[in-house]
Design an enzyme around this catalytic site. Structure first.
Site, PDB file in Angstrom:
ATOM      1  N   ASP A 190       0.830  -1.193   0.000  1.00 55.14           N
ATOM      2  CA  ASP A 190       0.000   0.000   0.000  1.00 55.14           C
ATOM      3  C   ASP A 190       0.873   1.255   0.000  1.00 55.14           C
ATOM      4  O   ASP A 190       1.898   1.319   0.680  1.00 55.14           O
ATOM      5  CB  ASP A 190      -0.891  -0.018   1.247  1.00 55.14           C
ATOM      6  CG  ASP A 190      -1.857   1.127   1.302  1.00 55.14           C
ATOM      7  OD1 ASP A 190      -2.709   1.219   0.402  1.00 55.14           O
ATOM      8  OD2 ASP A 190      -1.757   1.943   2.237  1.00 55.14           O
ATOM      9  N   GLU A 210       1.453  -0.558  -5.194  1.00 54.57           N
ATOM     10  CA  GLU A 210       0.482   0.478  -5.484  1.00 54.57           C
ATOM     11  C   GLU A 210       1.274   1.760  -5.707  1.00 54.57           C
ATOM     12  O   GLU A 210       1.693   2.426  -4.758  1.00 54.57           O
ATOM     13  CB  GLU A 210      -0.513   0.682  -4.337  1.00 54.57           C
ATOM     14  CG  GLU A 210      -1.538   1.766  -4.677  1.00 54.57           C
ATOM     15  CD  GLU A 210      -2.273   2.309  -3.464  1.00 54.57           C
ATOM     16  OE1 GLU A 210      -3.404   2.816  -3.638  1.00 54.57           O
ATOM     17  OE2 GLU A 210      -1.730   2.252  -2.349  1.00 54.57           O
TER      18      GLU A 210
END
Length: 694
Positions: A449, A478
């Site tokens: 993330d 990400e």
């Protein structure tokens, strides 16, 4: 070993962090700059983690003194290619009903990739009816988001394109010639770029002497007897801009003179990843409307996941958190109480493994919840936690939070509840490495993330750490928008935001279906190596649903694209059931079974036909006889043994498409006849075999 890792490659003006590996919080470590270009005045600060911002092209060398000895790290800085651009908006660009309040504002907050979406660092000043900001950016398309209060309740966006070449690419190839190791660099020019030269670099961790190496243009040669037990060879292609570096790891493997060295490419994705289909589960919405989602509840639904034919399940965060989405973590080492115990989570993983499905864990290490005890101790002045979180000057803080001090925590966007961790702290780096170690043996990969918020050097260390024990472990980043730098010995698979955005624009009719070829070309323009993996998707938990924005008919064509173009397709749970809400509850009793079956058939088709997993795509000439021509695209997929033609129709109804290519008379996806005399009837997607006329 505290050696900081491989040589680093940046452009002038880009900052590179220098840090010892395998840190201990209280270890003594000190950096000094021992070499820099003659034109440079760059310097390093104090502390065990330093940042070098090269101010002139050339080679820099930094020396680290650590408990296990003295180490060197090389940094090659290339000339920056940038242009001053102007972003501007007017009051009419803001999505608000009343613009009177905006008219009195003298300046606006501006965020974008150029400042890592950090508020308070860049401001647009009022110039007549516009708010304007200028900044230097490299070639490519860039976006800036304007806001007045940082709340995102009223925003405007401007886009500019800087003309210029993309990044070249390079791939290393090795062979044994007369007992010597010969490494050749296949350097490829960027679109609209000039032919690149090649620069080779050795790794300061290895005992390979430069005097033993012969370099002739794009070829490096080492006598076998000069090879140490391990040697890492790096290369960069250099034209107007520099490439992502490629690396080979050479293991000498014994003393037999005629035995060739073993060579591997550490940046390659796992062998299984390109054939896989990922299924993302937003954990707390998966069990249904009236049942609380727990690990046990998900485990009881594994037969459904198995029926889809997917290979990987990505679970949104399962650690302790006060939020439904789970990204505000309060305990990195334990599972959330409402989901179940650690043992119940491991039981779920075991059940998925029994079904032949790998598990990807959502690794959140850019930030913690501000309810985490570490942040509370940090803000309360406990000395041991003083450097655990980023701090920014009060003048840069535009939040409405009273932080009770002259500084505030750093954060991205308006995410005031998830302060950024401070990777200049050895204690934080040790802490997050411990988090990696805690979960890596339980699962098969990490989806990382806010990967763009964590330093590159840390990700390089994480990669070597997890891959040393399990080369098949998956690392998915990400990075939004995309950045090829994360493909340099860091991540295996990357979010393809370019295709995602393009499929949305096609679905809404803003751009023709053929634009998907431009989206694929953007991967090359950005400098992603050919071997890089890309995750192709139409939905995820951070975006509005495609079906809600574009409708049911374009959805099928868009999903068809993700399964028939190169890359790793991802289904976001609920996409296949017709869920319209971004993080909406799974529709079990009233879901769209026909849409679910459509997804099952796509998964099976891709698994059964190797051409759909091959790397090349070729547009196929076609004529749209009935239907909107801009809503149709056709392309060929082949692996050399079998050739398929894929036709996508993003419009309503049925398009009649004639092809110059001879094709079979059956749609391999539906099993239905597709037409005759070279005409194919396409509702949303048809996949047909290319045939050879006898």
């Amino acid at each position: 070993m505290h050696h900081p890792g491989p040589p680093r490659f940046v452009a002038v003006g880009e900052s590179v962090e220098l840090a010892p590996r395998q840190p201990e919080p209280d270890m003594a470590a000190e950096w000094r700059l021992v070499e820099r270009p003659a034109a440079s005045t760059a310097a390093l600060g104090d502390g065990p983690v330093c940042h070098l911002e090269p101010d002139a092209p050339g080679v820099y060398r930094a020396e680290l003194t650590a408990p296990d000895g003295t180490h060197e790290q090389g940094i090659r800085a290339f000339p920056a290619v940038t242009e001053t651009v102007r972003f501007s908006v007017t009051a009419d660009d803001f999505e608000v009903d009343d613009t009177d309040d905006l008219a009195v504002a003298d300046r606006a907050i501006v965020i974008g990739k150029f400042n890592d979406f950090t508020m308070g660092t860049h401001w647009a000043e009022r110039d007549g009816d516009e708010w304007v900001i200028e900044t230097d950016l490299p070639p490519g398309t860039h976006h800036a988001i304007f806001s007045f209060d940082g709340s995102f309740e009223a925003t405007a966006t401007d886009e500019v394109t800087v003309e210029g070449p993309g990044r070249p690419r390079v791939e290393l190839i090795s062979e044994t010639v007369d007992g010597d190791l010969v490494v050749s660099a296949d350097a490829r020019a960027a679109p609209s770029g000039s032919e690149p030269a090649v620069e080779f670099y050795l790794d300061d961790r290895d005992a390979l002497e430069e005097s033993a190496v012969t370099i002739d243009c794009d070829e490096l040669r080492v006598p076998r007897e000069a090879l140490p037990e391990t040697a890492r060879i790096h290369a960069v292609a250099v034209a107007e801009r520099h490439s992502v570096a490629d690396t080979l790891v050479v293991e000498k493997g014994g003393e037999t003179t005629n035995r060739p060295a073993t060579v591997s490419r550490p940046a390659d994705p796992p062998t299984w990843a390109s054939d896989a289909t990922i299924y993302e589960i937003f954990v707390r919405s998966f069990a249904g409307e009236t049942v609380d989602t727990t690990f046990e509840a998900i485990e009881r639904r594994v037969p459904y996941i198995e029926s889809l034919g997917v290979d990987v399940v990505w679970l949104t965060p399962i650690q302790a958190s006060p939020t439904r989405h789970g990204y505000h973590i309060t305990d990195f080492f334990d599972t959330a109480e409402d989901l179940g115990t650690r043992a119940e989570f491991e039981s779920l993983v075991d059940r998925l493994h029994e079904a032949g499905i790998r598990v990807v864990f959502d690794l959140v290490i850019n930030h913690s919840s501000r309810d985490h005890p570490a942040f509370q101790l940090h803000r309360a002045g406990v000395p041991e936690y003083a450097d655990y979180y980023e701090r920014i000057p009060a003048s840069q803080d535009i939040s409405d939070v009273d932080w009770a001090g002259e500084d505030a925590p750093g954060h991205y966007f308006n995410w005031t509840r998830i302060p950024n961790l401070n990777y200049d702290s050895l204690a934080v780096r040790r802490w997050m490495l411990d988090v990696v170690d805690e979960w890596r043996d339980v699962v098969d990969g990490f989806r990382c993330d806010v990967a763009w918020g964590v330093p590159h050097g840390f990700w390089k260390e994480v990669r070597e750490r997890v891959k040393a024990d399990d080369p098949e472990f998956l690392l998915l980043d990400e990075t939004v928008p995309r950045d090829a730098a994360f493909a340099e010995n860091e991540f295996d698979i990357h979010y393809d935001t370019d295709l995602f955005d393009t499929l949305r624009d096609i679905g809404t009719g803003e751009t023709p279906a053929s634009a998907l070829f431009d989206a694929l070309d953007t991967s090359v323009e950005r400098g992603y190596p050919d071997r890089t993996g890309h995750m192709r998707y139409v939905d995820n938990h951070d975006e509005d649903r495609y079906i809600d924005e574009c409708g049911a008919a374009p959805l099928r064509a868009a999903v068809g694209a993700t399964f028939t173009l190169p890359g790793t397709p991802m289904i976001y749970a609920g996409q296949e059931r017709g869920v319209e809400q971004q993080r909406g509850t799974m529709r079990w009793h009233d879901g769209d079974n026909a849409l679910t079956d459509f997804h099952r058939r796509l998964v099976a088709l891709r698994a059964d036909h190797a051409p759909l997993r091959s790397p090349a795509v070729h547009p196929v000439p076609h004529t749209v006889e009935t239907g909107a021509a801009d809503s149709v695209v056709a392309y060929e997929r082949t692996d050399g043994d079998e050739t398929l033609v894929v036709l996508l129709h993003f419009g309503d109804g049925t398009a009649e498409v004639s092809l110059d290519t001879a094709v079979g008379d059956t749609d391999l996806l539906s099993g239905d006849p597709v037409g005759s005399d070279g005409t194919v009837a396409v509702d949303n997607i048809a996949v047909v075999s290319a045939t050879t006329d006898s």
